[in-house]
Structure formats: C-alpha cells, structure tokens
Design a protein around this motif. Structure first.
Motif, short mmCIF file in Angstrom:
data_model
loop_
_atom_site.label_atom_id
_atom_site.label_comp_id
_atom_site.label_asym_id
_atom_site.label_seq_id
_atom_site.Cartn_x
_atom_site.Cartn_y
_atom_site.Cartn_z
N SER A 79 0.83 -1.20 0.00
CA SER A 79 0.00 0.00 0.00
C SER A 79 0.87 1.25 0.00
O SER A 79 0.60 2.21 -0.74
N LYS A 82 2.36 1.70 -3.46
CA LYS A 82 1.36 2.21 -4.41
C LYS A 82 1.11 3.70 -4.19
O LYS A 82 1.02 4.46 -5.15
N LYS A 83 1.01 4.11 -2.93
CA LYS A 83 0.81 5.53 -2.63
C LYS A 83 1.99 6.37 -3.10
O LYS A 83 1.82 7.45 -3.64
#
Length: 127
Positions: A79, A82-83
């Motif tokens: 996550s 991806k951010k």
C-alpha cells in the motif's frame, strides 16, 4: 480444456481487481484459483456463473478471504509503495501541466509582441 467461458473469465477478472496485494501473492493465488475452477468444471461439466459463485463465493468474498491470509506487513508495504508511485506520478503530471501552461502563456506573449506593427513616418518638405 483450453479456455474458460466468458462468464468465468469475468469472475476471475473481478477477483483479480479486488486483490490489492503484491504481484507475487496475487499471481500465485490467481493460478491456484483458475486451477480450482478448471477442476470444478471437470467434475461438474458445464457450469454457469451462479454455480461458480455458489461454490467459491462472490469475487468480493473470495478476495477478502485471500487477503486475510496475506501478512499485514506485506499489505502495508504494498500500500505504501502504491501511494508513493501515485504521488510521484501526480507530481510529474502537475509539473507537466504547469510547464505546458507556462509555455503556452509565453508563446502567446511572444505572439502579441509580434502582432504589433510599428510605423515610422517621416515628413519631407520639398520646396
């Protein structure tokens, strides 16, 4: 058995979209899931989408069940990655748009300068 029917491919694609986890986990799970669906087809003959849902659950349920088995630190790292990628791409796009706007503005300003016509007149008196 070569290819899966369109509804079954739709089921697999739906699950794939919901698996927000590292590619290594996702590809392994999808391979296992496709194998299980093919085995289900061999044992039960032609089946419909609702039959697959009845046996395996909805794509949301299946993805949730699988994601519960992925280590939380792996999900957190994925996550965060991806951010970070999203932020980098966003900054790049903002810079690209800003540079484009600045370039367009500069071009228009130069065009305005070129549009001006300077006329120099002299009067000559002839006697």
């Amino acid at each position: 058995m070569g290819t899966l029917e369109k509804p079954l491919k739709s089921y697999i694609q739906a699950v794939k979209r919901l698996l927000i986890c590292p590619k290594s986990y996702r590809s392994g799970f999808l391979a296992d899931m496709e194998h299980d669906i093919r085995q289900f087809l061999l044992e039960n003959g032609p089946v419909s989408y609702p039959d697959v849902v009845r046996n395996f659950g909805t794509p949301q349920e299946l993805a949730k069940l699988y994601l519960e088995n992925v280590p939380p630190e792996e999900l957190a790292a994925y996550s965060a990655k991806k951010k970070r990628h999203f932020r980098i791409i966003s900054v790049f796009l903002i810079l690209l748009v800003s540079i484009s706007i600045l370039s367009l503005y500069t071009s228009l300003q130069e065009a305005k300068k070129l549009d001006a016509i300077y006329v120099e007149e002299t009067i000559q008196v002839i006697e």
